[in-house]
Design a protein around this motif. Structure first.
Motif, PDB file in Angstrom:
ATOM      1  N   HIS A 152     -12.216  38.635   6.850  1.00 56.61           N
ATOM      2  CA  HIS A 152     -13.563  38.300   6.413  1.00 56.61           C
ATOM      3  C   HIS A 152     -14.552  39.284   7.041  1.00 56.61           C
ATOM      4  O   HIS A 152     -14.522  39.516   8.251  1.00 56.61           O
ATOM      5  CB  HIS A 152     -13.928  36.868   6.827  1.00 56.61           C
ATOM      6  CG  HIS A 152     -12.897  35.853   6.450  1.00 56.61           C
ATOM      7  ND1 HIS A 152     -12.963  35.108   5.293  1.00 56.61           N
ATOM      8  CD2 HIS A 152     -11.743  35.475   7.072  1.00 56.61           C
ATOM      9  CE1 HIS A 152     -11.911  34.299   5.212  1.00 56.61           C
ATOM     10  NE2 HIS A 152     -11.155  34.503   6.290  1.00 56.61           N
ATOM     11  N   ASN A 154      -5.683  37.177   5.965  1.00 51.65           N
ATOM     12  CA  ASN A 154      -7.046  37.142   5.426  1.00 51.65           C
ATOM     13  C   ASN A 154      -8.018  37.812   6.392  1.00 51.65           C
ATOM     14  O   ASN A 154      -7.986  37.563   7.595  1.00 51.65           O
ATOM     15  CB  ASN A 154      -7.497  35.705   5.171  1.00 51.65           C
ATOM     16  CG  ASN A 154      -6.844  35.117   3.937  1.00 51.65           C
ATOM     17  OD1 ASN A 154      -5.636  34.876   3.919  1.00 51.65           O
ATOM     18  ND2 ASN A 154      -7.631  34.868   2.912  1.00 51.65           N
ATOM     19  N   GLU A 190     -10.865  28.555  -5.402  1.00 55.54           N
ATOM     20  CA  GLU A 190     -11.895  29.416  -4.836  1.00 55.54           C
ATOM     21  C   GLU A 190     -13.133  29.321  -5.731  1.00 55.54           C
ATOM     22  O   GLU A 190     -13.222  29.968  -6.765  1.00 55.54           O
ATOM     23  CB  GLU A 190     -11.384  30.860  -4.753  1.00 55.54           C
ATOM     24  CG  GLU A 190     -12.135  31.711  -3.760  1.00 55.54           C
ATOM     25  CD  GLU A 190     -11.507  33.082  -3.586  1.00 55.54           C
ATOM     26  OE1 GLU A 190     -11.330  33.498  -2.430  1.00 55.54           O
ATOM     27  OE2 GLU A 190     -11.196  33.732  -4.600  1.00 55.54           O
ATOM     28  N   LYS A 191     -14.084  28.517  -5.309  1.00 51.04           N
ATOM     29  CA  LYS A 191     -15.260  28.256  -6.141  1.00 51.04           C
ATOM     30  C   LYS A 191     -16.128  29.500  -6.315  1.00 51.04           C
ATOM     31  O   LYS A 191     -16.818  29.651  -7.328  1.00 51.04           O
ATOM     32  CB  LYS A 191     -16.078  27.122  -5.524  1.00 51.04           C
ATOM     33  CG  LYS A 191     -15.331  25.791  -5.512  1.00 51.04           C
ATOM     34  CD  LYS A 191     -16.173  24.690  -4.871  1.00 51.04           C
ATOM     35  CE  LYS A 191     -15.421  23.380  -4.855  1.00 51.04           C
ATOM     36  NZ  LYS A 191     -16.208  22.296  -4.210  1.00 51.04           N
ATOM     37  N   GLU A 209      -5.117  27.109  -4.023  1.00 56.21           N
ATOM     38  CA  GLU A 209      -6.508  26.968  -3.623  1.00 56.21           C
ATOM     39  C   GLU A 209      -7.428  27.027  -4.826  1.00 56.21           C
ATOM     40  O   GLU A 209      -7.104  27.623  -5.856  1.00 56.21           O
ATOM     41  CB  GLU A 209      -6.902  28.095  -2.649  1.00 56.21           C
ATOM     42  CG  GLU A 209      -6.162  28.057  -1.329  1.00 56.21           C
ATOM     43  CD  GLU A 209      -6.566  29.208  -0.423  1.00 56.21           C
ATOM     44  OE1 GLU A 209      -7.031  30.243  -0.948  1.00 56.21           O
ATOM     45  OE2 GLU A 209      -6.432  29.080   0.807  1.00 56.21           O
ATOM     46  N   GLU A 255      -7.370  40.366   1.684  1.00 54.64           N
ATOM     47  CA  GLU A 255      -6.053  40.150   2.271  1.00 54.64           C
ATOM     48  C   GLU A 255      -5.376  41.480   2.536  1.00 54.64           C
ATOM     49  O   GLU A 255      -5.363  42.375   1.686  1.00 54.64           O
ATOM     50  CB  GLU A 255      -5.189  39.301   1.334  1.00 54.64           C
ATOM     51  CG  GLU A 255      -4.080  38.556   2.044  1.00 54.64           C
ATOM     52  CD  GLU A 255      -3.353  37.572   1.126  1.00 54.64           C
ATOM     53  OE1 GLU A 255      -2.324  37.972   0.563  1.00 54.64           O
ATOM     54  OE2 GLU A 255      -3.838  36.431   0.959  1.00 54.64           O
ATOM     55  N   ALA A 287     -14.392  34.058  -1.498  1.00 56.04           N
ATOM     56  CA  ALA A 287     -14.768  33.146  -0.420  1.00 56.04           C
ATOM     57  C   ALA A 287     -13.721  33.103   0.694  1.00 56.04           C
ATOM     58  O   ALA A 287     -14.060  32.875   1.864  1.00 56.04           O
ATOM     59  CB  ALA A 287     -14.997  31.738  -0.966  1.00 56.04           C
ATOM     60  N   ARG A 288     -12.462  33.358   0.338  1.00 56.10           N
ATOM     61  CA  ARG A 288     -11.403  33.344   1.345  1.00 56.10           C
ATOM     62  C   ARG A 288     -11.170  34.724   1.961  1.00 56.10           C
ATOM     63  O   ARG A 288     -10.240  34.943   2.708  1.00 56.10           O
ATOM     64  CB  ARG A 288     -10.097  32.821   0.724  1.00 56.10           C
ATOM     65  CG  ARG A 288     -10.131  31.339   0.406  1.00 56.10           C
ATOM     66  CD  ARG A 288     -10.066  30.481   1.668  1.00 56.10           C
ATOM     67  NE  ARG A 288      -8.774  30.594   2.316  1.00 56.10           N
ATOM     68  CZ  ARG A 288      -8.576  31.066   3.538  1.00 56.10           C
ATOM     69  NH1 ARG A 288      -9.606  31.490   4.277  1.00 56.10           N
ATOM     70  NH2 ARG A 288      -7.369  31.131   4.055  1.00 56.10           N
ATOM     71  N   THR A 342     -15.617  33.651  -5.984  1.00 56.82           N
ATOM     72  CA  THR A 342     -14.624  34.706  -5.803  1.00 56.82           C
ATOM     73  C   THR A 342     -14.863  35.454  -4.495  1.00 56.82           C
ATOM     74  O   THR A 342     -15.975  35.888  -4.202  1.00 56.82           O
ATOM     75  CB  THR A 342     -14.673  35.708  -6.972  1.00 56.82           C
ATOM     76  OG1 THR A 342     -14.432  35.006  -8.187  1.00 56.82           O
ATOM     77  CG2 THR A 342     -13.616  36.787  -6.804  1.00 56.82           C
TER      78      THR A 342
END
Length: 265
Positions: A204, A202, A188-189, A186, A197, A193-194, A191
């Motif tokens: 959020h 994952n 991850e533009k 991946e 874990e 964002a996903r 840090t």
């Protein structure tokens, strides 16, 4: 039999609901209130309750010595909850813990304290019965669907992330996953964002005013998704679970983690 209860974090939003719940039970009696705010004030008067005067103290140990309490209900925060558990354990008093932030290392310490002092401890990441069902249903779904992520949404004053409920859900789901998710390369533009874990799942976290406590577990499969969601619209949703936990103190031994271990589903 009358159960004498001290509420720690009594002047917080959850603590106030607990005080109201106790006032409505004939066999519960509020004998002490502990908080860092409103010290010296009568918690029952603050809540317009027709009940004897119980003044807020900022010293849990002193309050327990003065009240001869049977149990403590703690809805404080991760920075002080372990100290409060230690105090109750040293005095041999049972405690129901709703404060979040309890880690696996903390649990080991709590179990050791309970064994040494003989008190009972119930810790629940979530006291809403619907949330317990949500976690149980998600655990069952994991037997047939391997790909899953968790989104938890809470009010903006909640200081820990992810929530204890989300962590507990991930642990339950992980037990039934037949395979670990494949790693995809991946980009991850931004840090994080996903999400974080836990047990290869994952999680959020959303923190916004207007929310109370909400969680959805999203499973993805071939051509389909399954979403299991629970919403606590207000803090009254937690009170039946808190009452249940207090009553179960007479039946358990040692430390119980998770309200799911106290009810038969």
């Amino acid at each position: 039999m009358l159960k004498k209860i001290v509420v720690s974090g009594a002047n917080g939003k959850m603590g106030r609901e607990v005080v109201r719940m106790i006032a409505g039970k004939d066999d519960f009696e509020l004998v002490g209130a502990v908080d860092v705010t409103g010290v010296g004030e009568d918690i029952n008067q603050l809540l317009s309750l027709d009940a004897p005067v119980v003044r807020i103290s900022d010293d849990l140990a002193e309050t327990l010595d003065q009240t001869q309490a049977d149990a403590v209900i703690d809805f404080t925060n991760p920075t002080v909850v372990m100290d409060n558990i230690k105090v109750t354990s040293q005095k041999g008093i049972d405690i129901v813990v709703g404060a979040t932030g309890i880690t696996e290392v903390d649990l080991e310490k709590i179990e050791k304290m309970s064994q040494e002092n003989g008190n009972k401890v119930i810790i629940a990441p979530n006291f809403a019965i619907g949330a317990i069902l949500m976690m149980q249903f998600a655990q069952q779904a994991a037997k047939l669907m391997d790909n899953v992520e968790i989104i938890e949404l809470h009010h903006d004053k909640k200081i820990d992330a992810p929530s204890g409920t989300a962590i507990k859900t991930a642990e339950l789901i992980s037990k039934n996953l037949s395979k670990k998710k494949g790693k995809v390369e991946e980009i991850e533009k931004i840090t994080g964002a996903r999400g974080g874990e836990h047990d290869d799942i994952n999680i959020h976290s959303v923190r916004l005013p207007g929310f109370v406590a909400h969680q959805e577990v999203i499973f993805g499969g071939l051509g389909q998704t399954l979403t299991i969601r629970h919403d606590s619209i207000n803090r009254k949703s937690f009170m039946p679970g808190v009452e249940l936990a207090v009553r179960k103190l007479d039946e358990i031994e040692g430390v119980v983690y998770g309200l799911d271990n106290l009810i038969e589903i």
